[in-house]
Design a protein around this motif. Structure first.
Motif, PDB file in Angstrom:
ATOM      1  N   LEU A  38       0.827  -1.203   0.000  1.00 23.22           N
ATOM      2  CA  LEU A  38       0.000   0.000   0.000  1.00 23.22           C
ATOM      3  C   LEU A  38       0.865   1.258   0.000  1.00 23.22           C
ATOM      4  O   LEU A  38       0.529   2.241  -0.677  1.00 23.22           O
ATOM      5  CB  LEU A  38      -0.923  -0.004   1.228  1.00 23.22           C
ATOM      6  CG  LEU A  38      -1.880  -1.203   1.353  1.00 23.22           C
ATOM      7  CD1 LEU A  38      -2.755  -1.057   2.597  1.00 23.22           C
ATOM      8  CD2 LEU A  38      -2.757  -1.335   0.108  1.00 23.22           C
ATOM      9  N   LEU A  39       1.963   1.221   0.741  1.00 28.00           N
ATOM     10  CA  LEU A  39       2.868   2.368   0.759  1.00 28.00           C
ATOM     11  C   LEU A  39       3.492   2.594  -0.615  1.00 28.00           C
ATOM     12  O   LEU A  39       3.675   3.737  -1.043  1.00 28.00           O
ATOM     13  CB  LEU A  39       3.969   2.148   1.803  1.00 28.00           C
ATOM     14  CG  LEU A  39       3.556   2.288   3.271  1.00 28.00           C
ATOM     15  CD1 LEU A  39       4.715   1.911   4.189  1.00 28.00           C
ATOM     16  CD2 LEU A  39       3.086   3.712   3.569  1.00 28.00           C
ATOM     17  N   ILE A  40       3.812   1.512  -1.306  1.00 33.01           N
ATOM     18  CA  ILE A  40       4.388   1.633  -2.649  1.00 33.01           C
ATOM     19  C   ILE A  40       3.371   2.255  -3.602  1.00 33.01           C
ATOM     20  O   ILE A  40       3.709   3.143  -4.400  1.00 33.01           O
ATOM     21  CB  ILE A  40       4.851   0.254  -3.159  1.00 33.01           C
ATOM     22  CG1 ILE A  40       6.075  -0.217  -2.369  1.00 33.01           C
ATOM     23  CG2 ILE A  40       5.178   0.301  -4.653  1.00 33.01           C
ATOM     24  CD1 ILE A  40       6.507  -1.634  -2.673  1.00 33.01           C
ATOM     25  N   LEU A  41       2.118   1.814  -3.525  1.00 34.78           N
ATOM     26  CA  LEU A  41       1.072   2.397  -4.366  1.00 34.78           C
ATOM     27  C   LEU A  41       0.896   3.881  -4.066  1.00 34.78           C
ATOM     28  O   LEU A  41       0.746   4.707  -4.982  1.00 34.78           O
ATOM     29  CB  LEU A  41      -0.251   1.657  -4.148  1.00 34.78           C
ATOM     30  CG  LEU A  41      -0.406   0.315  -4.863  1.00 34.78           C
ATOM     31  CD1 LEU A  41      -1.661  -0.406  -4.382  1.00 34.78           C
ATOM     32  CD2 LEU A  41      -0.458   0.504  -6.365  1.00 34.78           C
ATOM     33  N   PHE A  42       0.910   4.219  -2.785  1.00 35.54           N
ATOM     34  CA  PHE A  42       0.776   5.625  -2.402  1.00 35.54           C
ATOM     35  C   PHE A  42       1.981   6.428  -2.878  1.00 35.54           C
ATOM     36  O   PHE A  42       1.851   7.579  -3.312  1.00 35.54           O
ATOM     37  CB  PHE A  42       0.626   5.730  -0.881  1.00 35.54           C
ATOM     38  CG  PHE A  42       0.377   7.133  -0.395  1.00 35.54           C
ATOM     39  CD1 PHE A  42      -0.826   7.769  -0.632  1.00 35.54           C
ATOM     40  CD2 PHE A  42       1.376   7.825   0.288  1.00 35.54           C
ATOM     41  CE1 PHE A  42      -1.050   9.071  -0.192  1.00 35.54           C
ATOM     42  CE2 PHE A  42       1.171   9.116   0.723  1.00 35.54           C
ATOM     43  CZ  PHE A  42      -0.049   9.742   0.494  1.00 35.54           C
ATOM     44  N   ALA A  43       3.171   5.810  -2.812  1.00 37.11           N
ATOM     45  CA  ALA A  43       4.389   6.485  -3.252  1.00 37.11           C
ATOM     46  C   ALA A  43       4.342   6.800  -4.749  1.00 37.11           C
ATOM     47  O   ALA A  43       4.828   7.857  -5.188  1.00 37.11           O
ATOM     48  CB  ALA A  43       5.610   5.622  -2.932  1.00 37.11           C
ATOM     49  N   PHE A  44       3.771   5.881  -5.543  1.00 35.77           N
ATOM     50  CA  PHE A  44       3.606   6.152  -6.980  1.00 35.77           C
ATOM     51  C   PHE A  44       2.767   7.413  -7.178  1.00 35.77           C
ATOM     52  O   PHE A  44       3.120   8.288  -7.982  1.00 35.77           O
ATOM     53  CB  PHE A  44       2.928   4.973  -7.674  1.00 35.77           C
ATOM     54  CG  PHE A  44       3.866   3.889  -8.117  1.00 35.77           C
ATOM     55  CD1 PHE A  44       4.787   4.115  -9.131  1.00 35.77           C
ATOM     56  CD2 PHE A  44       3.825   2.636  -7.535  1.00 35.77           C
ATOM     57  CE1 PHE A  44       5.654   3.118  -9.556  1.00 35.77           C
ATOM     58  CE2 PHE A  44       4.688   1.628  -7.947  1.00 35.77           C
ATOM     59  CZ  PHE A  44       5.603   1.870  -8.951  1.00 35.77           C
ATOM     60  N   ALA A  45       1.647   7.504  -6.453  1.00 31.41           N
ATOM     61  CA  ALA A  45       0.754   8.659  -6.589  1.00 31.41           C
ATOM     62  C   ALA A  45       1.474   9.943  -6.193  1.00 31.41           C
ATOM     63  O   ALA A  45       1.389  10.966  -6.892  1.00 31.41           O
ATOM     64  CB  ALA A  45      -0.494   8.453  -5.735  1.00 31.41           C
ATOM     65  N   VAL A  46       2.198   9.893  -5.068  1.00 31.06           N
ATOM     66  CA  VAL A  46       2.933  11.078  -4.605  1.00 31.06           C
ATOM     67  C   VAL A  46       3.971  11.500  -5.635  1.00 31.06           C
ATOM     68  O   VAL A  46       4.112  12.693  -5.949  1.00 31.06           O
ATOM     69  CB  VAL A  46       3.604  10.787  -3.248  1.00 31.06           C
ATOM     70  CG1 VAL A  46       4.550  11.929  -2.861  1.00 31.06           C
ATOM     71  CG2 VAL A  46       2.548  10.587  -2.156  1.00 31.06           C
ATOM     72  N   ALA A  47       4.701  10.526  -6.185  1.00 37.26           N
ATOM     73  CA  ALA A  47       5.733  10.830  -7.180  1.00 37.26           C
ATOM     74  C   ALA A  47       5.136  11.495  -8.415  1.00 37.26           C
ATOM     75  O   ALA A  47       5.684  12.486  -8.930  1.00 37.26           O
ATOM     76  CB  ALA A  47       6.462   9.549  -7.576  1.00 37.26           C
ATOM     77  N   PHE A  48       3.996  10.984  -8.881  1.00 38.51           N
ATOM     78  CA  PHE A  48       3.358  11.572 -10.066  1.00 38.51           C
ATOM     79  C   PHE A  48       2.903  12.999  -9.802  1.00 38.51           C
ATOM     80  O   PHE A  48       3.095  13.896 -10.630  1.00 38.51           O
ATOM     81  CB  PHE A  48       2.175  10.713 -10.509  1.00 38.51           C
ATOM     82  CG  PHE A  48       2.560   9.349 -11.024  1.00 38.51           C
ATOM     83  CD1 PHE A  48       3.791   9.142 -11.626  1.00 38.51           C
ATOM     84  CD2 PHE A  48       1.692   8.270 -10.910  1.00 38.51           C
ATOM     85  CE1 PHE A  48       4.157   7.892 -12.101  1.00 38.51           C
ATOM     86  CE2 PHE A  48       2.046   7.016 -11.385  1.00 38.51           C
ATOM     87  CZ  PHE A  48       3.279   6.829 -11.977  1.00 38.51           C
ATOM     88  N   PHE A  49       2.311  13.237  -8.626  1.00 34.11           N
ATOM     89  CA  PHE A  49       1.830  14.586  -8.313  1.00 34.11           C
ATOM     90  C   PHE A  49       2.998  15.547  -8.083  1.00 34.11           C
ATOM     91  O   PHE A  49       2.886  16.735  -8.405  1.00 34.11           O
ATOM     92  CB  PHE A  49       0.916  14.551  -7.082  1.00 34.11           C
ATOM     93  CG  PHE A  49      -0.499  14.171  -7.393  1.00 34.11           C
ATOM     94  CD1 PHE A  49      -1.346  15.059  -8.049  1.00 34.11           C
ATOM     95  CD2 PHE A  49      -0.996  12.926  -7.056  1.00 34.11           C
ATOM     96  CE1 PHE A  49      -2.661  14.713  -8.355  1.00 34.11           C
ATOM     97  CE2 PHE A  49      -2.299  12.556  -7.359  1.00 34.11           C
ATOM     98  CZ  PHE A  49      -3.133  13.449  -8.013  1.00 34.11           C
ATOM     99  N   LEU A  50       4.111  15.040  -7.556  1.00 35.96           N
ATOM    100  CA  LEU A  50       5.283  15.900  -7.386  1.00 35.96           C
ATOM    101  C   LEU A  50       5.824  16.344  -8.743  1.00 35.96           C
ATOM    102  O   LEU A  50       6.283  17.488  -8.901  1.00 35.96           O
ATOM    103  CB  LEU A  50       6.371  15.159  -6.605  1.00 35.96           C
ATOM    104  CG  LEU A  50       6.140  15.013  -5.100  1.00 35.96           C
ATOM    105  CD1 LEU A  50       7.242  14.177  -4.466  1.00 35.96           C
ATOM    106  CD2 LEU A  50       6.057  16.383  -4.421  1.00 35.96           C
ATOM    107  N   ILE A  51       5.783  15.447  -9.731  1.00 40.21           N
ATOM    108  CA  ILE A  51       6.211  15.811 -11.084  1.00 40.21           C
ATOM    109  C   ILE A  51       5.310  16.904 -11.645  1.00 40.21           C
ATOM    110  O   ILE A  51       5.775  17.869 -12.272  1.00 40.21           O
ATOM    111  CB  ILE A  51       6.194  14.573 -12.006  1.00 40.21           C
ATOM    112  CG1 ILE A  51       7.272  13.569 -11.569  1.00 40.21           C
ATOM    113  CG2 ILE A  51       6.419  14.975 -13.467  1.00 40.21           C
ATOM    114  CD1 ILE A  51       7.212  12.244 -12.308  1.00 40.21           C
ATOM    115  N   VAL A  52       4.003  16.765 -11.396  1.00 36.41           N
ATOM    116  CA  VAL A  52       3.047  17.768 -11.872  1.00 36.41           C
ATOM    117  C   VAL A  52       3.316  19.112 -11.202  1.00 36.41           C
ATOM    118  O   VAL A  52       3.352  20.158 -11.869  1.00 36.41           O
ATOM    119  CB  VAL A  52       1.597  17.299 -11.580  1.00 36.41           C
ATOM    120  CG1 VAL A  52       0.611  18.415 -11.909  1.00 36.41           C
ATOM    121  CG2 VAL A  52       1.267  16.059 -12.391  1.00 36.41           C
TER     122      VAL A  52
END
Length: 380
Positions: free
Chosen positions: A352-366
């Motif tokens: 679950l943390l890995i899935l959340f980390a993907f989301a955070v990484a994508f939004f940080l790029i944005v």
């Protein structure tokens, strides 16, 4: 806040006044269910074609292979490792059981390992094979636990187990529903979530092209409110997709998922955040709507295929399997598969943390892209 609610309401109205969007958002995930049901019907009343790749020369591995050969409802053949992917892809085999070196020793120790099942037909095939195979292996592993490392004691009990005779009465029953969900159901749902989020995010750049965006900024509405309202709409639509599809699977098609409703929803909603973040990336790096569409096709389709949404990653080349671990779709499928096998969601916190980390990484790029443009007004 008043402006935010108006933007959300307006975006929903503009989106759903086109009937084709309802089909895209709600009916596309159901296509996976229909395909899965049809694919499952192809196996009713037929033998399961199983291939065995045996790298272990131990007695337990040999006897396990003999056990499978003796089953009436399986057609078992020995194959080489090099033949596995081609035979699975061609449909010559429904699944392949790979017994790696060390399997016999792990059973001796009472901790069976070094065995795996690969299939492109989904959980209805692997679950069927596991029900026979794992029951047999667990019985032998219990002997290993009892022997506590004493090889003589193990061999004596194991030989007694092999020599014992059991009377089994077999009665066929009618299968009234699909037993378990498979890759296609969730795969089509993940695909629908990605393209739905992409379609909604594309509104940002379309309204910039037709000057609607700049006219809105002459009102009390700010650019940040505008972008945030789009993210909220995306999340609302994705959440509806998730609950609608899970409800249809469980209560309309009566397909047993093997995963509690709320646990599946949590995992899929975490992916929903990643889907929205990834769709926004295509928007902030594009100059026009045509470029957005091209980027989405270039990113969404390959990642869906590589991550194993349509077939298990085991049938893909090694480099593709490694690439799959860097995709959020892969972690969704892996988490749901582990939940199906009986693991508790709280024990899968790392997934679950890995899935959340993907989301955070994508939004940080944005966010970085927004800041790079110096002004969120120039998000494209």
């Amino acid at each position: 806040m008043k402006e935010m609610f108006w933007l959300i309401k307006n975006t929903l109205y503009v989106t759903f006044k086109k009937k084709k969007n309802i089909i895209l958002f709600l009916c596309l995930p159901l296509l996976g269910i229909f395909i899965s049901i049809v694919a499952g019907q192809d196996h009713n009343g037929t033998n399961v074609k199983v291939g065995i790749v045996n790298h272990d020369d131990g007695q337990v591995a040999t006897d396990t292979k003999g056990f499978l050969l003796g089953l009436d409802n399986m057609k078992v053949t020995s194959i080489n490792q090099s033949e596995m992917k081609s035979k699975l892809a061609a449909g010559e085999l429904d699944c392949v059981i790979t017994i790696d070196k060390g399997f016999t020793q792990s059973v001796y120790e009472g901790k069976p390992d070094y065995i795996k099942i690969s299939s492109i037909k989904g959980a209805e095939i692997t679950g069927f094979v596991k029900s026979y195979l794992y029951h047999y292996i667990n019985n032998i592993a219990a002997i290993g636990k009892t022997a506590k490392g004493d090889s003589k004691a193990f061999k004596k009990m194991y030989q007694h187990y092999q020599d014992a005779t059991f009377k089994v009465d077999i009665h066929k029953v009618k299968d009234k529903h699909q037993n378990e969900m498979n890759y296609l159901m969730i795969g089509f749902l993940l695909m629908a979530m990605l393209f739905s989020a992409g379609s909604l995010s594309e509104i940002l750049i379309k309204e910039k092209e037709n000057r609607t965006y700049f006219r809105l900024l002459t009102t009390p509405i700010t650019a940040k409110h505008y972008v945030m309202s789009n993210i909220i709409v995306c999340m609302l639509v994705v959440t509806c997709q998730i609950f609608f599809t899970i409800t249809m699977i469980k209560h309309v098609f009566h397909i047993e998922t093997g995963v509690p409703f709320w646990q599946m929803a949590v995992v899929l909603m975490l992916f929903g955040l990643s889907a929205i973040g990834l769709s926004l990336i295509t928007v902030v790096f594009a100059n026009n709507s045509k470029t957005v569409g091209a980027l989405q096709n270039l990113i969404f389709t390959p990642t869906i295929m590589i991550s194993g949404c349509y077939w298990p990653v085991e049938v893909m080349p090694t480099f593709a399997q490694k690439m799959a671990n860097f995709l959020p779709q892969r972690w969704v499928l892996k988490t749901l598969e582990q939940l199906q096998e009986g693991q508790q969601l709280q024990h899968l916190y790392l997934n679950l943390l890995i899935l959340f980390a993907f989301a955070v990484a994508f939004f940080l790029i944005v966010v970085y892209r927004f800041n790079h443009n110096n002004n969120v007004r120039n998000f494209g």
